[in-house]
Design a protein around this motif. Structure first.
Motif, PDB file in Angstrom:
ATOM      1  N   PRO A  69    -125.906 -41.226  20.604  1.00 31.95           N
ATOM      2  CA  PRO A  69    -124.610 -41.152  21.295  1.00 31.95           C
ATOM      3  C   PRO A  69    -124.347 -39.762  21.841  1.00 31.95           C
ATOM      4  O   PRO A  69    -124.820 -38.763  21.290  1.00 31.95           O
ATOM      5  CB  PRO A  69    -123.615 -41.509  20.178  1.00 31.95           C
ATOM      6  N   THR A  77    -124.949 -39.469  13.008  1.00 33.35           N
ATOM      7  CA  THR A  77    -123.991 -40.183  12.183  1.00 33.35           C
ATOM      8  C   THR A  77    -123.912 -39.608  10.786  1.00 33.35           C
ATOM      9  O   THR A  77    -123.386 -40.230   9.883  1.00 33.35           O
ATOM     10  CB  THR A  77    -124.378 -41.672  12.098  1.00 33.35           C
ATOM     11  N   ARG A  95    -120.879 -47.118  13.619  1.00 31.70           N
ATOM     12  CA  ARG A  95    -120.504 -47.414  15.005  1.00 31.70           C
ATOM     13  C   ARG A  95    -120.288 -48.902  15.229  1.00 31.70           C
ATOM     14  O   ARG A  95    -121.166 -49.717  14.958  1.00 31.70           O
ATOM     15  CB  ARG A  95    -121.593 -46.912  15.946  1.00 31.70           C
TER      16      ARG A  95
END
Length: 607
Positions: A288, A309, A439
């Motif tokens: 991302p 993450t 996510r």
């Protein structure tokens, strides 16, 4: 010439395309034939714009977005958003399609950073390094190194290729992200680099400022822009190629000429090194973009990228979630149906709907049934398999049983002890991913969720596996027929661009069931006599069913005309509501499918 089973009539092979080197059109075609297996995956599902040179690079060269005259009808085209009206573009899916377009003078291939199934949702970032007067590709190399380090500070990994001209291209695989956001991030990077190195970098187009510097062109991330594809030939004085490089190769180059590759050299590079850009095609490499307020200037960048993450709670979805439910249809939709952006065809299996939540080592998995209850206690092998998945992964799936070479729904109704005693195999066949660790991905198009699903289950052993799916309607129909004896019920057909939203699912997801066509007696109708909505059917085995789905307008007209003069007084049926019985029955052809059975009205019989 026969390519991919198609016979191509190639023309004017001795036409000189590059006067400086004497390179012929036939040599360009041979090059594309040699590299197409490496090239095509980078074009997959991306609309292609062409730089056409029908008479060679010394004659007229022009851009073509619409399919050029002479494009074979079997070449796939897609409708692309355009402010200037309808725009259809070619999507190259085979060597035959590629060579047929090159034969029409389409020399250069340019693609956007998004797929046709999801326009404007980029899955990669691109930075085009263009040297100004007095700078060279070696100057671009210095800038590429700075950008590589800066991207790594945000958890992003870059790959590099020659532009095929004087510069370099950096490409970064991303989790699907709106193009506007990618473009803004790329512009920020370029502006930051110019601030830190004003004698080396510019990020605006003004040529007067570019002498001795490198333009970091961030604008190609806009949804309407395109970039030269890997392995495309360029319309330069020589037949150069936009060729992938290794970073070590770039760093070790002693001259600019060492970073120029032509159509005679690239096939040999492929044979020796393989596709150096293959990692870009791996969904597991996608990352991302950092949140806009998280981007750091280069001076604050840490030496190594942190996992994207690492600081997030991996569990972002908790049960229950509302699921998408496909609507029943009488026929398999065409590939341009369900909105026209492509269809994903999946095998329909007979089992329990199951949304599987992996919640980490300290919390048990949750197997959400259609009604919302937890199935984990009844299916320990499946629960144990889900517990081994990464925390935060949520799969929409079908829980199935397998016995005697076929799917056996009835085994799911038995106790777990009875199944274990008879060695019944269980499986969790995933057809969608709703969340990854940290996510929620339900807002992404199905085509992107499918790629993320395959990446998430790569290397995961049975009983968890991904459903068989294709975008080829003919292939899906052949699967359904070949696998009928295993208990495959039919197909679930989904719009490739559809997000995961329960409301409105019937317009985006539909299901087609194979069934047995039989005769039945029409006993009554529901709805207005002039426009019946459904018919009450008595099957020859005595079962009484209401036709489903509702009659189509032509079917309704047929039934109304045939029933005129035969309808009795309306009455109330405890199961079907207000019905009008027929005083004289009609015979109909129906298709009986499913469990519990439904009767799909086909037509009235004339006999």
């Amino acid at each position: 010439m026969v390519v991919d089973g198609r016979t191509l009539a190639l023309s004017h092979l001795d036409k000189v395309y590059y006067p400086q080197t004497g390179t012929l059109k036939g040599e360009v075609l041979r090059y594309y034939a040699a590299v197409h297996t490496a090239l095509l995956p980078h074009l997959h599902d991306r609309p292609v714009s062409f730089l056409r040179t029908p008479d060679g690079v010394a004659a007229e060269v022009f851009i073509a977005k619409n399919p050029p005259p002479g494009t074979p009808r079997w070449v796939r085209t897609v409708e692309v958003p355009s402010t200037g009206g309808e725009l259809r573009q070619v999507v190259l899916e085979s060597g035959a399609a590629l060579l047929s377009l090159v034969n029409l003078g389409c020399l250069e291939l340019h693609v956007p950073q998004w797929h046709a199934a999801a326009p404007g949702l980029a899955d990669r970032l691109v930075l085009d390094l263009d040297p100004g007067a007095g700078a060279t590709v070696l100057t671009c190399r210095t800038v590429a190194g700075l950008l590589r380090e800066r991207l790594a500070a945000d958890g992003l990994e870059a790959w590099v290729k020659t532009s095929g001209g004087k510069g370099l291209h950096l490409l970064v695989p991303l989790e699907p992200t709106p193009s506007a956001r990618v473009s803004a991030y790329a512009k920020q990077l370029a502006a930051e680099l110019e601030t830190a190195h004003p004698d080396l970098v510019v990020h605006t187009m003004a040529k007067a400022r570019r002498t001795g510097r490198v333009l970091v062109d961030w604008s190609q991330n806009a949804a309407k822009k395109t970039t030269a594809a890997p392995y495309t030939v360029r319309a330069q004085q020589r037949p150069t190629v936009s060729a992938p490089l290794s970073w070590a190769e770039l760093d070790g180059a002693g001259s600019a000429e060492e970073l120029v590759f032509t159509i005679t050299e690239v096939p040999e590079r492929l044979a020796e090194h393989g596709d150096l850009f293959a990692p870009l095609l791996d969904p597991a490499r996608a990352r991302p973009l950092p949140a806009p307020d998280k981007a750091r200037p280069p001076s604050e960048a840490p030496p190594a990228a942190a996992p994207p993450t690492a600081a997030r709670d991996p569990v972002v979805l908790e049960p229950p979630v509302e699921v998408m439910r496909p609507a029943a249809v009488p026929a398999v939709p065409p590939a341009d149906g369900l909105g026209g952006a492509g269809v994903v065809y999946e095998l329909k299996l007979d089992g329990f709907r199951c949304v599987a939540f992996a919640r980490g080592p300290t919390r048990p998995p949750f197997l959400q049934s259609r009604s919302g209850r937890d199935l984990a206690a009844g299916f320990p092998p499946i629960a144990a398999a889900v517990a081994r998945l990464p925390a935060g992964l949520v799969l929409d799936a079908e829980l199935v049983a397998w016995r005697g070479g076929r799917f056996a729904f009835e085994e799911l109704l038995r106790t777990r002890q009875a199944r274990a005693a008879d060695d019944v195999a269980l499986g969790l066949i995933a057809f969608d991913v709703l969340a990854l660790p940290g996510r929620d991905v339900r807002g992404l198009p199905l085509a992107d969720r499918r790629r993320l699903l395959l990446a998430a289950l790569d290397g995961v052993p049975p009983p968890v596996q991904a459903v068989l799916a294709t975008t080829d309607r003919a292939e899906a129909l052949s699967w359904m027929e070949r696998l009928a004896d295993t208990g495959v019920e039919g197909l679930v057909c989904k719009a490739a661009g559809s997000p995961y939203r329960a409301r409105g699912a019937g317009r985006l997801w539909v299901k087609y069931r194979r069934g047995d066509t039989t005769d039945a007696t029409v006993r009554a109708v529901t709805g207005p006599p002039a426009r019946p909505r459904a018919v009450v059917l008595e099957l020859d085995d005595g079962r009484v069913l209401l036709s489903s789905p509702p009659l189509s307008p032509p079917q309704s007209r047929q039934v109304a005309e045939a029933a005129a003069g035969r309808l009795g007084a309306p009455g109330h049926d405890p199961q079907y509501g207000t019905v009008r019985p027929l005083t004289t029955p009609l015979r109909a052809e129906v298709t009986v499918t499913g469990r519990p059975p439904t009767a799909l009205f086909v037509r009235l019989r004339g006999d």
